[in-house]
Design a protein around this motif. Structure first.
Motif, PDB file in Angstrom:
ATOM      1  N   HIS A 143      -2.818  -1.983  14.480  1.00  0.00           N
ATOM      2  CA  HIS A 143      -1.499  -1.948  13.854  1.00  0.00           C
ATOM      3  C   HIS A 143      -1.583  -1.090  12.598  1.00  0.00           C
ATOM      4  O   HIS A 143      -2.671  -0.779  12.095  1.00  0.00           O
ATOM      5  CB  HIS A 143      -1.031  -3.364  13.497  1.00  0.00           C
ATOM      6  CG  HIS A 143      -1.029  -4.310  14.650  1.00  0.00           C
ATOM      7  ND1 HIS A 143      -0.061  -4.295  15.628  1.00  0.00           N
ATOM      8  CD2 HIS A 143      -1.901  -5.311  14.990  1.00  0.00           C
ATOM      9  CE1 HIS A 143      -0.320  -5.236  16.520  1.00  0.00           C
ATOM     10  NE2 HIS A 143      -1.439  -5.869  16.157  1.00  0.00           N
ATOM     11  N   SER A 144      -0.415  -0.723  12.097  1.00  0.00           N
ATOM     12  CA  SER A 144      -0.357   0.015  10.841  1.00  0.00           C
ATOM     13  C   SER A 144      -0.641  -0.951   9.692  1.00  0.00           C
ATOM     14  O   SER A 144       0.058  -1.955   9.518  1.00  0.00           O
ATOM     15  CB  SER A 144       1.016   0.677  10.680  1.00  0.00           C
ATOM     16  OG  SER A 144       1.061   1.457   9.514  1.00  0.00           O
ATOM     17  N   LEU A 145      -1.697  -0.677   8.902  1.00  0.00           N
ATOM     18  CA  LEU A 145      -2.150  -1.595   7.857  1.00  0.00           C
ATOM     19  C   LEU A 145      -2.263  -0.872   6.519  1.00  0.00           C
ATOM     20  O   LEU A 145      -2.528   0.338   6.469  1.00  0.00           O
ATOM     21  CB  LEU A 145      -3.527  -2.170   8.206  1.00  0.00           C
ATOM     22  CG  LEU A 145      -3.689  -2.904   9.541  1.00  0.00           C
ATOM     23  CD1 LEU A 145      -5.160  -3.228   9.747  1.00  0.00           C
ATOM     24  CD2 LEU A 145      -2.845  -4.166   9.562  1.00  0.00           C
ATOM     25  N   SER A 146      -2.108  -1.636   5.451  1.00  0.00           N
ATOM     26  CA  SER A 146      -2.423  -1.149   4.110  1.00  0.00           C
ATOM     27  C   SER A 146      -3.859  -1.527   3.797  1.00  0.00           C
ATOM     28  O   SER A 146      -4.223  -2.714   3.854  1.00  0.00           O
ATOM     29  CB  SER A 146      -1.469  -1.757   3.074  1.00  0.00           C
ATOM     30  OG  SER A 146      -1.958  -1.543   1.761  1.00  0.00           O
ATOM     31  N   ILE A 147      -4.692  -0.540   3.491  1.00  0.00           N
ATOM     32  CA  ILE A 147      -6.100  -0.828   3.232  1.00  0.00           C
ATOM     33  C   ILE A 147      -6.248  -1.718   1.992  1.00  0.00           C
ATOM     34  O   ILE A 147      -7.159  -2.570   1.922  1.00  0.00           O
ATOM     35  CB  ILE A 147      -6.896   0.486   3.068  1.00  0.00           C
ATOM     36  CG1 ILE A 147      -8.403   0.205   3.133  1.00  0.00           C
ATOM     37  CG2 ILE A 147      -6.525   1.199   1.785  1.00  0.00           C
ATOM     38  CD1 ILE A 147      -8.883  -0.195   4.486  1.00  0.00           C
ATOM     39  N   ASN A 148      -5.329  -1.555   1.025  1.00  0.00           N
ATOM     40  CA  ASN A 148      -5.395  -2.413  -0.165  1.00  0.00           C
ATOM     41  C   ASN A 148      -5.145  -3.872   0.187  1.00  0.00           C
ATOM     42  O   ASN A 148      -5.813  -4.785  -0.328  1.00  0.00           O
ATOM     43  CB  ASN A 148      -4.379  -1.948  -1.212  1.00  0.00           C
ATOM     44  CG  ASN A 148      -4.827  -0.682  -1.933  1.00  0.00           C
ATOM     45  OD1 ASN A 148      -5.996  -0.307  -1.841  1.00  0.00           O
ATOM     46  ND2 ASN A 148      -3.910  -0.033  -2.627  1.00  0.00           N
ATOM     47  N   ASP A 149      -4.177  -4.127   1.101  1.00  0.00           N
ATOM     48  CA  ASP A 149      -3.901  -5.505   1.522  1.00  0.00           C
ATOM     49  C   ASP A 149      -5.114  -6.116   2.212  1.00  0.00           C
ATOM     50  O   ASP A 149      -5.445  -7.293   2.003  1.00  0.00           O
ATOM     51  CB  ASP A 149      -2.692  -5.541   2.462  1.00  0.00           C
ATOM     52  CG  ASP A 149      -1.384  -5.252   1.735  1.00  0.00           C
ATOM     53  OD1 ASP A 149      -1.400  -5.279   0.483  1.00  0.00           O
ATOM     54  OD2 ASP A 149      -0.367  -4.994   2.418  1.00  0.00           O
ATOM     55  N   VAL A 150      -5.772  -5.315   3.068  1.00  0.00           N
ATOM     56  CA  VAL A 150      -6.948  -5.818   3.780  1.00  0.00           C
ATOM     57  C   VAL A 150      -8.064  -6.148   2.785  1.00  0.00           C
ATOM     58  O   VAL A 150      -8.706  -7.209   2.855  1.00  0.00           O
ATOM     59  CB  VAL A 150      -7.428  -4.789   4.822  1.00  0.00           C
ATOM     60  CG1 VAL A 150      -8.707  -5.272   5.508  1.00  0.00           C
ATOM     61  CG2 VAL A 150      -6.350  -4.534   5.866  1.00  0.00           C
ATOM     62  N   VAL A 151      -8.298  -5.239   1.828  1.00  0.00           N
ATOM     63  CA  VAL A 151      -9.363  -5.467   0.828  1.00  0.00           C
ATOM     64  C   VAL A 151      -9.066  -6.713   0.001  1.00  0.00           C
ATOM     65  O   VAL A 151      -9.938  -7.566  -0.220  1.00  0.00           O
ATOM     66  CB  VAL A 151      -9.500  -4.220  -0.066  1.00  0.00           C
ATOM     67  CG1 VAL A 151     -10.384  -4.535  -1.284  1.00  0.00           C
ATOM     68  CG2 VAL A 151     -10.097  -3.062   0.723  1.00  0.00           C
TER      69      VAL A 151
END
Length: 609
Positions: A458-466
């Motif tokens: 899916h389209s993700l924000s890398i900052n949200d994942v971190v």
């Protein structure tokens, strides 16, 4: 038989031989119209030679007049054949001059047919005899027909036509043809015309012997025919050598194709007709020995790849273009095929599509099995990581549970008071809900990490994942005494990735960084997490102050390489495979002072992996 009779018979025989040879060539190859025209010309000259010889041997004026009457027929056919031959052989000449000569000669022929004894004379009064080459030749004397001028003007126009065509061919570079054929014809026509004028108009006692001057043309065409024969023999030898070479190449190509289990095929331009080796036809579900169309191949392709194959066939590709698709076999089974091909220039026929197809079903099955095993390995890696963090996870769950318990006991105590403070009860309940939500989030993350399912990108924000991973590992970092520093770039583009897989990579890297700093003093354990954009990718950097990397940093990604006593050495290898499957990369480098930096990079959403 006199020498003159022998010469005329030789000329007639040579002309008939040339007529037969060139006529045979034309019958074998109808496109060679120039050969047909020369065959007709040579046959006409042979007939002229016969009638000239009969006129030379005539015993009476009536016989001479009759032979001269028939003589105009081969003269007419010879003139017509000559015009067409010059146009076809020299590939030039003014058409209107040629048609004028033919028209005038046709008028002269018609006048000859209605004249008595012929167009040459109103009356032949006598025959004069002269001795030439051992024979007495008859020369007519009589009243000349003025209409004979029509025939002689046609010869003049014919000379102009041939001379103009020869000059044009000379200037175009075909000098040998222009000189031999054009020059020869001009001499033949001019001499024949002059002799006819001198004889029929009573200016001199000379015989009409036009065919004798056609002899150079016979010799020239014999020379040309010899050259063509030599060229044909050379071409035949070269063709045989090329055929042998081509046959060897075809055998090598067939052997290579069979060795590679490839089927070769091509599609004709415009018609859509399909040619294919038996191997190719069997892949397409078609029977060999029959005519097939490309539409039959399209019908056998699975609907999800049919339009891509149609675009591949209709497009313009070089031989690096490749396509993978599924096809439905006649028995209903599904096979995977890979096709590589491109456009080939067939000259006047246009461009045809040529290609090679191989069956990759077993390869696809192996790839699917590898993918399944990778998912299984990734799952086991997550379970192992969570097992190492079991103490931290228990602490994460115990904290909200203890809060819930203490708040519940406080609420019970409040309920026993005679006066109930609703605001305080409401605050206690809010604390319980918050603690419950925190415990629920921990459980959700555990369930997601422990579930074994197919990756879903899916389209993700890398900052949200971190941030999610750091929140999840907060207690672990506190327990180990790790000082955390973050530098997350703003307005980063999204990435297309499987959230669980990327979380697994980050958890593994952070755990490794913590392990690398176990030997540091309690106040000397720093971890820094940075995010940034880098050349079409979004990257997350894990920077530690630990023991660093070996001399060859890439060794840490080898399977079973580990520096831990209880480690399997698979974590980083699995992490790199996860990034590779996403079209990204995982790299490691030593820091200038101490420690190491691991960089996780993923392509921006919308970039082909």
């Amino acid at each position: 038989m006199s020498l003159l009779s022998t010469i005329w018979l030789v000329i007639a025989s040579a002309c008939l031989t040339l007529a037969a040879v060139h006529g045979h060539v034309w019958l074998r190859e109808r496109s060679l119209a120039a050969n047909a025209a020369f065959a007709a010309l040579a046959a006409s000259v042979a007939a002229m030679a016969y009638f000239e010889l009969r006129m030379f041997q005539s015993e009476s004026t009536a016989e001479y007049g009759r032979m001269l009457w028939w003589y105009h027929l081969p003269v007419w056919s010879g003139l017509v054949s000559m015009v067409f031959f010059v146009r076809l052989y020299l590939r030039t000449g003014r058409a209107w001059l040629g048609w004028t000569a033919i028209g005038l000669r046709t008028v002269a022929l018609l006048v000859n047919f209605v004249s008595s004894p012929n167009i040459n004379f109103h009356e032949i009064t006598s025959l004069e005899r002269i001795r030439l080459l051992g024979a007495d030749l008859a020369i007519p004397k009589g009243e000349t027909n003025p209409l004979l001028a029509i025939a002689q003007v046609s010869l003049l126009v014919l000379i102009l036509f041939v001379a103009d065509a020869a000059w044009t061919a000379w200037r175009a570079g075909a000098r040998r043809r222009a000189l031999v054929i054009g020059g020869g014809f001009v001499v033949f026509i001019a001499v024949a015309g002059v002799m006819a004028v001198l004889s029929y108009w009573g200016l001199a006692s000379v015989p009409v012997a036009a065919t004798f001057f056609f002899l150079p043309i016979v010799l020239a065409m014999g020379y040309e025919l010899g050259l063509e024969l030599i060229r044909s023999v050379r071409l035949a030898v070269e063709l045989e050598a090329k055929t042998t070479e081509l046959r060897g190449s075809e055998q090598k190509l067939s052997f290579a194709a069979e060795a590679a289990s490839a089927g070769l095929w091509s599609v004709e331009p415009r018609t859509g007709r399909l040619w294919g080796t038996p191997k190719a036809l069997s892949m397409f579900g078609l029977a060999p020995g029959h005519e097939h169309q490309i539409g039959q191949v399209l019908a056998s392709i699975h609907p999800d790849g049919r339009e891509r194959f149609r675009a591949f066939v209709q497009g313009s590709h070089d031989y690096r273009a490749a396509l993978e698709y599924r096809s439905i076999q006649p028995d209903g089974t599904i096979r995977w095929h890979a096709t590589r091909g491109g456009k080939h220039d067939d000259g006047e026929a246009g461009q045809s599509l040529m290609g090679a197809t191989v069956d990759i079903t077993e390869r696809k099955r192996a790839e699917d099995e590898v993918a399944r095993q990778r998912v299984e390995l990734e799952h086991l890696s997550r379970v192992a990581a969570l097992n190492e963090m079991s103490g931290t996870l228990a602490h994460e769950l115990n904290q909200p549970l203890a809060i819930i318990m203490s708040n519940a006991e406080a609420a019970q105590a409040l309920l026993e008071r005679p006066v109930l403070d609703l605001d305080e009860v409401r605050a206690i309940l809010d604390d319980i809900v918050a603690a419950d939500a925190r415990a629920g989030e921990v459980i959700k993350r555990l369930r997601r990490m422990l579930k074994r399912e197919e990756p879903a990108r899916h389209s993700l924000s890398i900052n949200d994942v971190v941030q999610g991973v750091l929140q999840f590992m907060r207690a672990e970092l506190v327990r180990r005494g790790i000082a955390l520093e973050t530098a997350l770039a703003e307005s980063l583009p999204d990435v297309l990735a499987d959230r669980v897989a990327i979380e697994q990579v980050l958890v593994n890297l952070i755990n490794n960084a913590c392990d690398a700093m176990n030997g540091n003093l309690p106040g000397d354990r720093g971890l820094k997490v940075v995010t940034a954009a880098d050349d079409g990718m979004v990257c997350a950097l894990i920077v530690d102050a630990g023991t660093g990397l070996p001399t060859q940093p890439d060794r840490v990604f080898d399977a079973f390489y580990t520096t831990k006593r209880s480690g399997l050495g698979m974590g980083l290898a699995i992490s790199r495979s996860i990034l590779s499957a996403h079209g990204g990369r995982l790299s490691a480098e030593s820091n200038p002072e101490r420690g190491a930096t691991f960089t996780v990079c993923l392509p921006v959403a919308g970039t082909p992996a």
